[in-house]
Each structure stands twice: as C-alpha cells, then as structure tokens.
Design an enzyme around this catalytic site. Structure first.
Site, PDB file in Angstrom:
ATOM      1  N   ASP A   1       0.842  -1.166  -0.007  1.00 60.24           N
ATOM      2  CA  ASP A   1       0.130  -0.024  -0.149  1.00 60.24           C
ATOM      3  C   ASP A   1       0.954   1.189   0.082  1.00 60.24           C
ATOM      4  O   ASP A   1       2.265   1.059   0.285  1.00 60.24           O
ATOM      5  CB  ASP A   1      -0.795   0.039   1.147  1.00 60.24           C
ATOM      6  CG  ASP A   1      -1.764   1.294   1.561  1.00 60.24           C
ATOM      7  OD1 ASP A   1      -2.401   1.662   0.464  1.00 60.24           O
ATOM      8  OD2 ASP A   1      -1.563   1.680   2.661  1.00 60.24           O
TER       9      ASP A   1
ATOM     10  N   ASP B   1      -1.936  -0.672   5.747  1.00 57.70           N
ATOM     11  CA  ASP B   1      -2.269  -0.059   7.199  1.00 57.70           C
ATOM     12  C   ASP B   1      -3.857   0.131   7.280  1.00 57.70           C
ATOM     13  O   ASP B   1      -4.212   0.190   8.319  1.00 57.70           O
ATOM     14  CB  ASP B   1      -1.813   1.180   7.341  1.00 57.70           C
ATOM     15  CG  ASP B   1      -2.182   2.272   6.404  1.00 57.70           C
ATOM     16  OD1 ASP B   1      -2.485   2.095   5.123  1.00 57.70           O
ATOM     17  OD2 ASP B   1      -2.706   3.379   7.002  1.00 57.70           O
TER      18      ASP B   1
END
Length: 290
Positions: A15, A224
């Site tokens: 990410d 996250d």
C-alpha cells in the site's frame, strides 16, 4: 511440490498512503534504504493502492519502481510494464509508455450513473469525488493541486465522502451488492467499484508471474488500512502497519507482523522483521523472519 519460501522468487506488494508514504506528509525517506536494497536484489516492489494510474505515473519514477507492475484504484486497474506482458495477449505498439493496462472493474461512467440513481432513490447523503472541486479534494486529502487533479482521473472506481448514518451506510452497501458493486473504506474516502479488490488483483498478478516465470513467487504484503485486508490475507507474509486513520483493521494471516511505528518507518520495521539482515542468506526457513 511447492518449493520452500526461501527458494522461491519474492514479490513485495505494498500500500502507499499511510504505509510506504507518510499519512500526512507523503514522505518516504525512512523506506529508502530498503527500496535500494530490494532493487539491487532484483525483488519487485509492487504498489497496491487507491491512487489512480495518473497519480502513479510520476510517483513510480520518484520511488524507483518504474519497472514494477502496479495495482491502482484498490484493484480496479492493473498496470503491466513490458517485462510482465505476454507477447501475444498484451503487447501493443500503440502503448507509447510501454504499459499494458487491465481494467477488471466496471466502467467509471456506469458507476457514476448508478450512484446518482441510488442517492435519489434511497434518499442518501454522500458526495462523490466527481462532484467536488479541486480545492475540496485538496482539503480532504492533503494533496497539492496537481496531485488532486490526478486523483480525479478515475478508470474503475468512484470515491465518496459519507455524510449519512451508519444504518444508512448498510442500506447503501446492500444496494450496491445487488448491483454487483462493492464498497471499500480507504484512508480518506469510501470507494465504490465493481466486484474487485486488492487481493483479487494481487492473485491475478501472481498467476501472471507464474505463467511467465514458471514458478510461484513468495509474497510479502504491507498495508495499514481496511482496504488492505484482502491483500494482507492473500500474501504469504503480512505486515500491518500502525495506522494514523483510527479505523479498526482485523487481518487473518498466520504470518502477520504488526508494527509499532506508522508510515514508512513502520514499513521499514516490517521488512526488518520478515527479511532482516539475513535477507540474502539462502538458509532462511519458511514461516520465520528471514
């Protein structure tokens, strides 16, 4: 028989916002030593992000990831550089930048029309990114003006800001499901897409790697947020980076490490845990930090 993880080629899926990039400043300097080390070792670092292809074009160059594929718009767009393209299925001389782009989601104009219909029919309150000014996008995301403009160039998803109740959100989610659409929460926006997510597009890339290279890669993923769940539950080894978004994230993966630090410092911490100083050692054992 599948080779031990230490003997298989490795792919890193990551990410960006809140992970490789700082949630507030978008800085990635704490991750630079690992990015250089992985590049020297020939290990692809593959962005898997809610960002658009337009946002990724220059960012991939800045990060040194121009030779890696990418997954954009939470799985709705897959970009393949030349080394990941099938000679018969993908190569197109009209692609001047050398990229082949796959769009497993539905058309963005279709999404916009459905969102207009659902909002009116169900009397819901939300604002789609398409309706927001560049200045409003800048305030919602912290992006500068060029980046905010690039974030509005959508190919297979539509972000929105939710201005209604939790009960109405579930009504909205069910209505989308009935239309074959999905709702995913990101760091700043909710994202409406076709029946795709980061994990499905990641599996597609793994299958493409195996078809081209003849062996299944060992995979490590870092993220996250809630929209990273499918990715982190698909990879062999996962890193859940401490988020600044205050949203609950639950990951089911027997090889999961949760970092103490957020952002790119947590990104580097996760790679230290799984790869560490023995990254280049051939004796690393499957399922252990290596």
């Amino acid at each position: 028989m599948t080779q031990p993880m230490s003997q298989r080629p490795r792919l890193i899926f990551t990410d960006l916002d809140g992970s490789l990039l700082d949630h507030y400043s978008y800085d990635w300097s704490p991750a630079v030593p690992w990015l250089k080390r992985l590049k020297q070792a020939g290990v692809p670092v593959i962005p898997v992000t809610s960002k658009t292809r337009a946002e990724l074009m220059s960012l991939r160059l800045d990060l040194g990831l121009a030779d890696s594929p990418f997954i954009a718009e939470n799985g709705a767009v897959i970009g393949l550089p030349a080394s990941w393209q099938h000679a018969r299925l993908d190569r197109d001389p009209r692609n001047l930048d050398g990229l082949c782009v796959k769009t497993p989601s539905v058309d963005n104009d279709f999404l916009w029309r459905r969102l207009e219909v659902l909002r009116e029919r169900l009397k819901l309150y939300y604002r789609c990114m398409r309706e927001m000014t560049v200045e409003e996008v800048m305030r919602a995301t912290g992006l500068d003006e060029p980046q905010a403009r690039q974030s509005r160039i959508r190919e297979g998803s539509e972000p929105l800001l939710w201005d209604d109740s939790d009960e109405a959100l579930e009504v909205f989610r069910r209505a989308l499901h009935n239309d074959g659409l999905t709702l995913t929460r990101g760091g700043h926006f909710w994202h409406v897409m076709g029946d795709v997510d980061k994990g499905r597009s990641l599996r597609w890339l793994m299958a493409r790697f195996e078809a081209l290279r003849g062996e299944m890669p060992a995979t490590l993923g870092l993220g996250d947020g809630p929209d990273d769940t499918s990715m982190l539950e698909t990879v062999d080894q996962a890193v859940l980076i401490r988020g600044e978004h205050r949203q609950p994230v639950s990951i089911v993966n027997p090889h999961l490490y949760c970092t103490r630090s957020p952002g790119p410092a947590g990104w580097a911490e996760g790679l230290d845990y799984w790869l560490g100083e023995r990254f280049f050692a051939p004796s690393s054992q499957e399922g252990e930090p290596a």
